[in-house]
Design a protein around this motif. Structure first.
Motif, PDB file in Angstrom:
ATOM      1  N   TRP A 151      -6.380 103.512 -61.449  1.00 45.85           N
ATOM      2  CA  TRP A 151      -5.703 102.896 -60.310  1.00 45.85           C
ATOM      3  C   TRP A 151      -6.676 102.007 -59.527  1.00 45.85           C
ATOM      4  CZ3 TRP A 151      -6.832 103.388 -55.121  1.00 45.85           C
ATOM      5  CH2 TRP A 151      -5.946 102.771 -54.251  1.00 45.85           C
ATOM      6  N   ALA A 152      -7.898 102.511 -59.316  1.00 44.07           N
ATOM      7  CA  ALA A 152      -8.893 101.748 -58.562  1.00 44.07           C
ATOM      8  C   ALA A 152      -9.235 100.440 -59.270  1.00 44.07           C
ATOM      9  CB  ALA A 152     -10.157 102.585 -58.347  1.00 44.07           C
ATOM     10  N   PHE A 194      -6.104  98.196 -58.865  1.00 38.70           N
ATOM     11  CA  PHE A 194      -5.816  97.830 -57.474  1.00 38.70           C
ATOM     12  C   PHE A 194      -6.839  96.853 -56.906  1.00 38.70           C
ATOM     13  CE2 PHE A 194      -6.005  98.533 -52.878  1.00 38.70           C
ATOM     14  CZ  PHE A 194      -4.683  98.275 -52.540  1.00 38.70           C
ATOM     15  N   PHE A 195      -8.107  97.151 -57.134  1.00 36.68           N
ATOM     16  CA  PHE A 195      -9.159  96.332 -56.541  1.00 36.68           C
ATOM     17  C   PHE A 195      -9.476  95.092 -57.375  1.00 36.68           C
ATOM     18  CE2 PHE A 195     -10.129 100.524 -54.659  1.00 36.68           C
ATOM     19  CZ  PHE A 195      -9.889 100.174 -53.336  1.00 36.68           C
ATOM     20  N   GLY A 196      -9.101  95.099 -58.665  1.00 32.28           N
ATOM     21  CA  GLY A 196      -9.309  93.935 -59.519  1.00 32.28           C
ATOM     22  C   GLY A 196     -10.737  93.418 -59.501  1.00 32.28           C
ATOM     23  N   TRP A 197     -11.665  94.283 -59.798  1.00 32.41           N
ATOM     24  CA  TRP A 197     -13.071  93.905 -59.781  1.00 32.41           C
ATOM     25  C   TRP A 197     -13.322  92.741 -60.732  1.00 32.41           C
ATOM     26  CZ3 TRP A 197     -13.503  99.733 -60.357  1.00 32.41           C
ATOM     27  CH2 TRP A 197     -13.490 100.337 -59.097  1.00 32.41           C
TER      28      TRP A 197
END
Length: 153
Positions: A22-23, A26-29
């Motif tokens: 999810w991280a 969500f954050f789309g690094w």
């Protein structure tokens, strides 16, 4: 051996992988490739599916391959899925009998019995016993070991 605590670890691992997926989504690094971000959900789903199958199959398989018996002078323990091991513990050689309950075993009213000798192989373990049965067996083994104790070391 597969125990209830390992099933809980499986759930926690799957949850941690899902949170990580999810991280990443969500954050789309910027340093994570797009094809990885698009398919990151496959990791927790695949791991969760494998651990679910293992959780459902392992206890019944373990029941089929793990056996124990206590006779008048020996504790027999057999375990193993692919390669098997047999342990014969003479009651006269028993040094300690430990009856333990982890927090999860306590929740399910289960216990683990450890029979220890001075052997190089260490202790013999019987897991998944009902708590009253484990307590009764540990008391009986301790009493029998005291009766059968010889002076050989």
């Amino acid at each position: 051996m597969w125990t209830v605590s390992e099933a809980v670890r499986s759930v926690v691992l799957t949850g941690a992988l899902a949170a990580g997926a999810w991280a990443v989504g969500f954050f789309g690094w910027f340093w994570v490739p797009d094809r990885v971000v698009d398919n990151i959900w496959l990791v927790p789903v695949a791991v969760g599916a494998l651990l679910l199958v293992r959780t459902l199959v392992a206890p019944s398989w373990r029941y089929r391959v793990h056996r124990w018996e206590i006779t008048g002078d020996v504790v027999y323990i057999r375990e193993g899925w692919i390669s098997r091991s047999w342990q014969l513990v003479p009651i006269s050689r028993i040094q300690t009998v430990d009856h333990t309950q982890g927090w999860l075993e306590r929740a399910f009213d289960l216990a683990t019995l450890k029979v220890q000798t001075a052997s190089f192989a260490g202790s013999s373990t019987i897991e998944g016993l009902a708590e009253p049965q484990a307590r009764r067996i540990s008391e009986e083994l301790a009493a029998r070991a005291g009766e059968l104790r010889d002076d050989a070391t």
